[in-house]
Design a protein around this motif. Sequence first.
Motif, PDB file in Angstrom:
ATOM      1  N   GLN A  95       0.943  -1.156  -0.086  1.00 26.34           N
ATOM      2  CA  GLN A  95       0.005   0.068   0.049  1.00 26.34           C
ATOM      3  C   GLN A  95       0.796   1.088   0.142  1.00 26.34           C
ATOM      4  O   GLN A  95       0.538   2.187  -0.792  1.00 26.34           O
ATOM      5  CB  GLN A  95      -1.155   0.030   1.195  1.00 26.34           C
ATOM      6  CG  GLN A  95      -1.817   1.328   1.189  1.00 26.34           C
ATOM      7  CD  GLN A  95      -2.915   1.008   2.676  1.00 26.34           C
ATOM      8  OE1 GLN A  95      -2.464   0.557   3.548  1.00 26.34           O
ATOM      9  NE2 GLN A  95      -3.897   1.841   2.447  1.00 26.34           N
ATOM     10  N   GLN A 149       2.593   1.665  -3.011  1.00 22.73           N
ATOM     11  CA  GLN A 149       1.494   2.028  -4.311  1.00 22.73           C
ATOM     12  C   GLN A 149       1.218   3.404  -4.309  1.00 22.73           C
ATOM     13  O   GLN A 149       1.535   4.424  -5.289  1.00 22.73           O
ATOM     14  CB  GLN A 149       0.438   1.466  -4.187  1.00 22.73           C
ATOM     15  CG  GLN A 149      -0.731   1.853  -5.340  1.00 22.73           C
ATOM     16  CD  GLN A 149      -0.352   1.085  -6.481  1.00 22.73           C
ATOM     17  OE1 GLN A 149       0.179   2.034  -7.472  1.00 22.73           O
ATOM     18  NE2 GLN A 149      -0.924   0.013  -6.863  1.00 22.73           N
ATOM     19  N   ILE A 150       1.358   3.924  -2.986  1.00 24.56           N
ATOM     20  CA  ILE A 150       1.271   5.478  -2.809  1.00 24.56           C
ATOM     21  C   ILE A 150       2.485   6.171  -3.352  1.00 24.56           C
ATOM     22  O   ILE A 150       2.411   7.156  -4.104  1.00 24.56           O
ATOM     23  CB  ILE A 150       0.849   5.932  -1.266  1.00 24.56           C
ATOM     24  CG1 ILE A 150      -0.493   5.346  -0.874  1.00 24.56           C
ATOM     25  CG2 ILE A 150       1.058   7.446  -1.117  1.00 24.56           C
ATOM     26  CD1 ILE A 150      -0.734   5.532   0.448  1.00 24.56           C
ATOM     27  N   GLY A 201      -4.811   7.186   3.918  1.00 25.99           N
ATOM     28  CA  GLY A 201      -4.887   5.629   3.987  1.00 25.99           C
ATOM     29  C   GLY A 201      -4.869   4.972   4.884  1.00 25.99           C
ATOM     30  O   GLY A 201      -4.453   3.811   5.410  1.00 25.99           O
ATOM     31  N   ALA A 209      -5.541   6.566  -7.326  1.00 27.58           N
ATOM     32  CA  ALA A 209      -4.254   6.017  -6.245  1.00 27.58           C
ATOM     33  C   ALA A 209      -4.837   5.862  -5.203  1.00 27.58           C
ATOM     34  O   ALA A 209      -4.461   4.866  -4.504  1.00 27.58           O
ATOM     35  CB  ALA A 209      -3.401   7.091  -6.351  1.00 27.58           C
ATOM     36  N   SER A 262      -6.605   2.388  -5.203  1.00 29.46           N
ATOM     37  CA  SER A 262      -5.708   1.351  -5.244  1.00 29.46           C
ATOM     38  C   SER A 262      -5.123   1.059  -3.824  1.00 29.46           C
ATOM     39  O   SER A 262      -4.950  -0.025  -3.247  1.00 29.46           O
ATOM     40  CB  SER A 262      -4.607   1.636  -6.289  1.00 29.46           C
ATOM     41  OG  SER A 262      -3.636   0.814  -6.388  1.00 29.46           O
ATOM     42  N   SER A 263      -4.778   2.230  -3.201  1.00 24.47           N
ATOM     43  CA  SER A 263      -4.271   2.209  -1.747  1.00 24.47           C
ATOM     44  C   SER A 263      -5.165   1.502  -1.057  1.00 24.47           C
ATOM     45  O   SER A 263      -4.930   0.620  -0.188  1.00 24.47           O
ATOM     46  CB  SER A 263      -3.668   3.640  -1.454  1.00 24.47           C
ATOM     47  OG  SER A 263      -3.438   3.727  -0.185  1.00 24.47           O
ATOM     48  N   GLN A 264      -6.335   2.030  -0.873  1.00 17.88           N
ATOM     49  CA  GLN A 264      -7.560   1.534   0.069  1.00 17.88           C
ATOM     50  C   GLN A 264      -7.670  -0.097  -0.415  1.00 17.88           C
ATOM     51  O   GLN A 264      -8.059  -0.848   0.633  1.00 17.88           O
ATOM     52  CB  GLN A 264      -8.763   2.239  -0.138  1.00 17.88           C
ATOM     53  CG  GLN A 264      -8.820   3.575   0.470  1.00 17.88           C
ATOM     54  CD  GLN A 264      -8.793   3.811   1.990  1.00 17.88           C
ATOM     55  OE1 GLN A 264      -9.444   2.983   2.659  1.00 17.88           O
ATOM     56  NE2 GLN A 264      -7.846   4.588   2.542  1.00 17.88           N
ATOM     57  N   GLU A 305      -5.106  -2.275   1.411  1.00 19.69           N
ATOM     58  CA  GLU A 305      -5.598  -2.487   2.994  1.00 19.69           C
ATOM     59  C   GLU A 305      -6.737  -3.590   3.124  1.00 19.69           C
ATOM     60  O   GLU A 305      -6.673  -4.570   3.898  1.00 19.69           O
ATOM     61  CB  GLU A 305      -5.937  -1.240   3.818  1.00 19.69           C
ATOM     62  CG  GLU A 305      -6.360  -1.557   4.991  1.00 19.69           C
ATOM     63  CD  GLU A 305      -6.482  -0.258   5.877  1.00 19.69           C
ATOM     64  OE1 GLU A 305      -6.754  -0.334   7.059  1.00 19.69           O
ATOM     65  OE2 GLU A 305      -6.541   0.903   5.144  1.00 19.69           O
TER      66      GLU A 305
END
Length: 536
Positions: A37, A40-41, A65, A316, A319-321, A324
């Motif tokens: 995560q 990715q960020i 996030g 973004a 994708s980040s969420q 998780e």
Amino acid sequence: MHSIQLTLHASESNPKFRRSWMFPRAIRKIYPWKLAQICQILNQMALNNWSQDIQNEFSRLLTAGNLKGQNDIRDPKSGGARTYISQLESIGLLYRNKKELFFTLAGKSLIDFETPLKVLQHQLLNYQYPSTYSNGRNVRIDPDIRIKPFVFVLKLLKHASIKYLTVDEITFCVVYGHNSGCEDLIIGKVLDFRKGNSSRSDLLNFIDNPLEDLSTPKATQKDNAKKLLVEAINVANTFKNYLISSSLAYEEAGTKNIIISEEFTDVIDDSILNINNFIPYTPGFDEKFTRAYGSWNKKKDTTTNSERKKLNKGEAIISSQFFEYIGNVLITESAEDFISKMTKDFGFNRDLVLDVITPLIPKSLTFFESKYLELSKGGVATARDFELATAELFRTRLGIDATHTGSIHKKGVGGYSDIILSNESLGECAIADTKASSYYTLPSTDYAKMISNYIPNYKQLGLASDHTLGFILYVAGGLGGEIQSKLLTLYKESGFPASAINAKTLIEVAQIRDLKKDHIWEKLKTNKVLKTSDFH
């Protein structure tokens, strides 16, 4: 053969250097999904211009996030983002080239959903001093310390006289683990600590020369031995969190004991054989070292620093969420709960959410792996979640109908197993019982429950009343003792095939492509402790 004691004595050490281990702790529990995560960020940032504005934007996205505490970053020169970068670099996911940041092959693999747990395990098993991190300005570990800390501790956990370690006992490794030859010294201290039934308040008595042995470059004359010991214990606790996050070891349910994960014996044993094989490190050649360290599944990183695929800010965040979410939830093909959250809580368009997550869903199980293994060994605290996750795994990933029955109350005497599996095409069902245990042996009480309760009672559920019973299955975090012979005895007494499978094997089977349901079903009837190779 005894190892040779080769610790650094006070007369040999340089006060400018730290004489003990150290690990970054911006992220205290480095679960694979969490590292992915963050990567990715970071992948959306302008890494060729790591300015303070970019760092502050990175910190804001981490906060959004839920990866960083709420912080308005009032300090215009906040170093918060840099601590995350340092941590990613220390485990070989990033490297620097002048003022630019680049992902190593290991970092790219996390972003691309490629076996994240294996990536993390490989990086920790090759974590070493000396390194770019240990030579850092704010770390400065003595360059004469040459050790792979995670392999060293795992080797201790396999030692017949040790078997487990607490955070207090790991502190001896932090302070005296200067090379692999320090094993006997540390074993002696651990055993002496246990012999006296000692507690943390006694720990300082087992440090030979506290002010020297616990010294760090930042220590001042005002720092007493107790304060320095607290710092060493904090490092030991961070080490424990790293190790558990990788699933190479786990904290025994109901205790504070750290125990090796037997299901990863092969990879651990291989690393122990190579405990003294180090990646060459020369100060000033940090990029070369980190790229070699981060090449994880290849001998060498020969990639060029090409343009990265960039997402817009909305993509973004989605994708980040999602990283998780899939790290904690076993999702179905549609991921409707996640889509609903993104549309209702964040206001994103449903089609945009689908566009972002659809390519990621097929590999999402790889991120749930570490969570599933954690549930499988958590004892009473995680037992029900393990039952539910196992039923979901059969249903959504193996294509086998599974109903959670562990919470259904039965009138009168007896009860039901945790899960009933069904195979309509064969007209069969199966009784599955899950055990959130790291060392399940099929004890006599569970054997008796199966014979006197679960087998006679399963048809009363009405779930498979017209199906014949095909087999009995036990699913546990770890299997041991004489379970193989007990399965055969259960088969002979009940007349139904009885098998067992550990959580790691089950989730590996769920990731094998193109397995047919009936093929899996037949393999589950083989009266044995099953391995992944049995399903190929």
